[in-house]
Design a protein around this motif. Structure first.
Motif, PDB file in Angstrom:
ATOM      1  N   PRO A   1       0.830  -1.214   0.000  1.00 17.70           N
ATOM      2  CA  PRO A   1       0.000   0.000   0.000  1.00 17.70           C
ATOM      3  C   PRO A   1       0.861   1.259   0.000  1.00 17.70           C
ATOM      4  O   PRO A   1       1.883   1.327   0.684  1.00 17.70           O
ATOM      5  N   CYS A   2       0.444   2.256  -0.781  1.00 15.27           N
ATOM      6  CA  CYS A   2       1.218   3.487  -0.905  1.00 15.27           C
ATOM      7  C   CYS A   2       0.355   4.694  -0.565  1.00 15.27           C
ATOM      8  O   CYS A   2      -0.832   4.574  -0.284  1.00 15.27           O
ATOM      9  N   THR A   3       0.979   5.865  -0.627  1.00 16.40           N
ATOM     10  CA  THR A   3       0.291   7.091  -0.232  1.00 16.40           C
ATOM     11  C   THR A   3      -0.858   7.452  -1.168  1.00 16.40           C
ATOM     12  O   THR A   3      -1.702   8.274  -0.802  1.00 16.40           O
ATOM     13  N   GLN A   4      -0.905   6.850  -2.359  1.00 13.31           N
ATOM     14  CA  GLN A   4      -2.039   7.117  -3.246  1.00 13.31           C
ATOM     15  C   GLN A   4      -3.351   6.704  -2.582  1.00 13.31           C
ATOM     16  O   GLN A   4      -4.395   7.304  -2.855  1.00 13.31           O
ATOM     17  N   ILE A   5      -3.306   5.682  -1.738  1.00 13.74           N
ATOM     18  CA  ILE A   5      -4.513   5.254  -1.026  1.00 13.74           C
ATOM     19  C   ILE A   5      -4.964   6.353  -0.079  1.00 13.74           C
ATOM     20  O   ILE A   5      -6.166   6.634   0.044  1.00 13.74           O
ATOM     21  N   GLU A   6      -4.023   6.993   0.579  1.00 11.10           N
ATOM     22  CA  GLU A   6      -4.357   8.093   1.493  1.00 11.10           C
ATOM     23  C   GLU A   6      -4.895   9.289   0.715  1.00 11.10           C
ATOM     24  O   GLU A   6      -5.819   9.970   1.156  1.00 11.10           O
ATOM     25  N   ASN A   7      -4.325   9.544  -0.461  1.00 14.88           N
ATOM     26  CA  ASN A   7      -4.811  10.648  -1.287  1.00 14.88           C
ATOM     27  C   ASN A   7      -6.226  10.379  -1.791  1.00 14.88           C
ATOM     28  O   ASN A   7      -7.008  11.314  -1.990  1.00 14.88           O
ATOM     29  N   PHE A   8      -6.554   9.107  -1.991  1.00 17.49           N
ATOM     30  CA  PHE A   8      -7.879   8.726  -2.467  1.00 17.49           C
ATOM     31  C   PHE A   8      -8.934   8.924  -1.387  1.00 17.49           C
ATOM     32  O   PHE A   8     -10.005   9.484  -1.646  1.00 17.49           O
ATOM     33  N   ARG A   9      -8.659   8.452  -0.170  1.00 15.06           N
ATOM     34  CA  ARG A   9      -9.554   8.624   0.974  1.00 15.06           C
ATOM     35  C   ARG A   9      -8.704   8.861   2.212  1.00 15.06           C
ATOM     36  O   ARG A   9      -7.979   7.968   2.649  1.00 15.06           O
ATOM     37  N   THR A  10      -8.794  10.046   2.789  1.00 17.67           N
ATOM     38  CA  THR A  10      -8.009  10.374   3.974  1.00 17.67           C
ATOM     39  C   THR A  10      -8.297   9.381   5.102  1.00 17.67           C
ATOM     40  O   THR A  10      -9.455   9.129   5.434  1.00 17.67           O
ATOM     41  N   GLY A  11      -7.238   8.816   5.651  1.00 16.40           N
ATOM     42  CA  GLY A  11      -7.368   7.867   6.753  1.00 16.40           C
ATOM     43  C   GLY A  11      -7.419   6.414   6.320  1.00 16.40           C
ATOM     44  O   GLY A  11      -7.268   5.505   7.143  1.00 16.40           O
ATOM     45  N   LEU A  12      -7.615   6.173   5.010  1.00 18.84           N
ATOM     46  CA  LEU A  12      -7.779   4.799   4.536  1.00 18.84           C
ATOM     47  C   LEU A  12      -6.476   4.009   4.573  1.00 18.84           C
ATOM     48  O   LEU A  12      -6.493   2.799   4.820  1.00 18.84           O
ATOM     49  N   LEU A  13      -5.344   4.663   4.358  1.00 18.45           N
ATOM     50  CA  LEU A  13      -4.071   3.948   4.354  1.00 18.45           C
ATOM     51  C   LEU A  13      -3.846   3.221   5.676  1.00 18.45           C
ATOM     52  O   LEU A  13      -3.366   2.077   5.696  1.00 18.45           O
ATOM     53  N   ALA A  14      -4.225   3.861   6.767  1.00 22.09           N
ATOM     54  CA  ALA A  14      -4.035   3.241   8.086  1.00 22.09           C
ATOM     55  C   ALA A  14      -4.934   2.034   8.288  1.00 22.09           C
ATOM     56  O   ALA A  14      -4.672   1.208   9.168  1.00 22.09           O
ATOM     57  N   ARG A  15      -5.977   1.914   7.472  1.00 28.44           N
ATOM     58  CA  ARG A  15      -6.880   0.765   7.581  1.00 28.44           C
ATOM     59  C   ARG A  15      -6.388  -0.432   6.765  1.00 28.44           C
ATOM     60  O   ARG A  15      -6.831  -1.555   6.993  1.00 28.44           O
ATOM     61  N   VAL A  16      -5.488  -0.192   5.808  1.00 33.65           N
ATOM     62  CA  VAL A  16      -5.025  -1.294   4.963  1.00 33.65           C
ATOM     63  C   VAL A  16      -3.552  -1.625   5.153  1.00 33.65           C
ATOM     64  O   VAL A  16      -3.038  -2.541   4.515  1.00 33.65           O
ATOM     65  N   VAL A  17      -2.879  -0.916   6.028  1.00 33.65           N
ATOM     66  CA  VAL A  17      -1.507  -1.261   6.398  1.00 33.65           C
ATOM     67  C   VAL A  17      -1.299  -0.870   7.851  1.00 33.65           C
ATOM     68  O   VAL A  17      -1.785   0.166   8.310  1.00 33.65           O
ATOM     69  N   GLY A  18      -0.629  -1.731   8.582  1.00 30.26           N
ATOM     70  CA  GLY A  18      -0.375  -1.462   9.997  1.00 30.26           C
ATOM     71  C   GLY A  18       0.791  -2.303  10.479  1.00 30.26           C
ATOM     72  O   GLY A  18       1.602  -2.785   9.692  1.00 30.26           O
ATOM     73  N   ARG A  19       0.854  -2.497  11.782  1.00 29.37           N
ATOM     74  CA  ARG A  19       1.940  -3.294  12.357  1.00 29.37           C
ATOM     75  C   ARG A  19       1.382  -4.350  13.295  1.00 29.37           C
ATOM     76  O   ARG A  19       0.427  -4.092  14.036  1.00 29.37           O
TER      77      ARG A  19
END
Length: 199
Positions: A138-156
């Motif tokens: 997952p890359c920052t384009q996901i965050e640009n698409f929907r704010t906050g979404l990147l944290a829902r599809v990648v974590g630790r």
């Protein structure tokens, strides 16, 4: 555990190719390097290349950042698959994501894509076969698409390792048409199984 399932296998997988394990919910493609891909009535997979007419079609890498680093790398990302269950999850959280909008070519249902081992073969419809090569990064384009979404599809994970949930990648072993409603049959590689890594 239902008939035909083996202990220790991801949900939605079988030991053979006799029954459907899941279903294709949507197919998408784009001839340009757009983040989202429009839905199609059907797509055609071409052996060794990818999705006909898609910007990522080819034997060598097509993702712009990877081409810039080394255009001769083999294309292990010919087909991108995402499970519809992930879309349902983030939609319940208010993100409003439709099939194809995260860039996948095939939206699946009923298969634990992320739990499949490397080298798994997915038969989509009557003929097409995709060999799973690894996880989408997952890359920052996901965050640009929907704010906050990147944290829902990648974590630790608790051990600090990165958990990638934005689908899997594969190469086309056998060509054929794929359409919504087509069955998906999962064939696992011989053991020992290797977990998916980023490709």
């Amino acid at each position: 555990m239902t008939d035909g399932k083996a202990a220790g296998m991801p949900a939605g997988t079988s030991t053979g190719a006799s029954t459907a394990d899941g279903v294709v919910r949507a197919v998408s493609s784009s001839g340009k390097h757009t983040f989202s891909k429009p839905g199609r009535d059907r797509i055609r997979l071409l052996a060794g290349l990818g999705v006909e007419g898609d910007a990522h079609l080819g034997t060598t890498v097509k993702h712009c950042s990877r081409v810039a680093r080394d255009p001769s790398q083999p294309n292990l990302r010919q087909v991108h698959l995402i499970h519809a269950e992930l879309l349902a999850e983030v939609n319940q959280e208010g993100y409003d994501v439709a099939p194809g909008q995260l860039g996948e070519n095939v939206t699946t249902e009923g298969i634990d894509l992320l739990g499949l081992p490397t080298g798994t073969v997915l038969r989509l419809g009557e003929e097409a076969e995709v060999e799973v090569t690894g996880l989408r990064n997952p890359c920052t384009q996901i965050e640009n698409f929907r704010t906050g979404l990147l944290a829902r599809v990648v974590g630790r994970a608790e051990d600090g390792s990165i958990v990638r949930r934005a689908g899997i990648m594969g190469i086309v072993r056998t060509g054929g048409e794929v359409a919504p409603g087509d069955p998906i049959v999962v064939t696992l590689p011989p053991p020992p199984h290797r977990p998916l890594e980023r490709v």
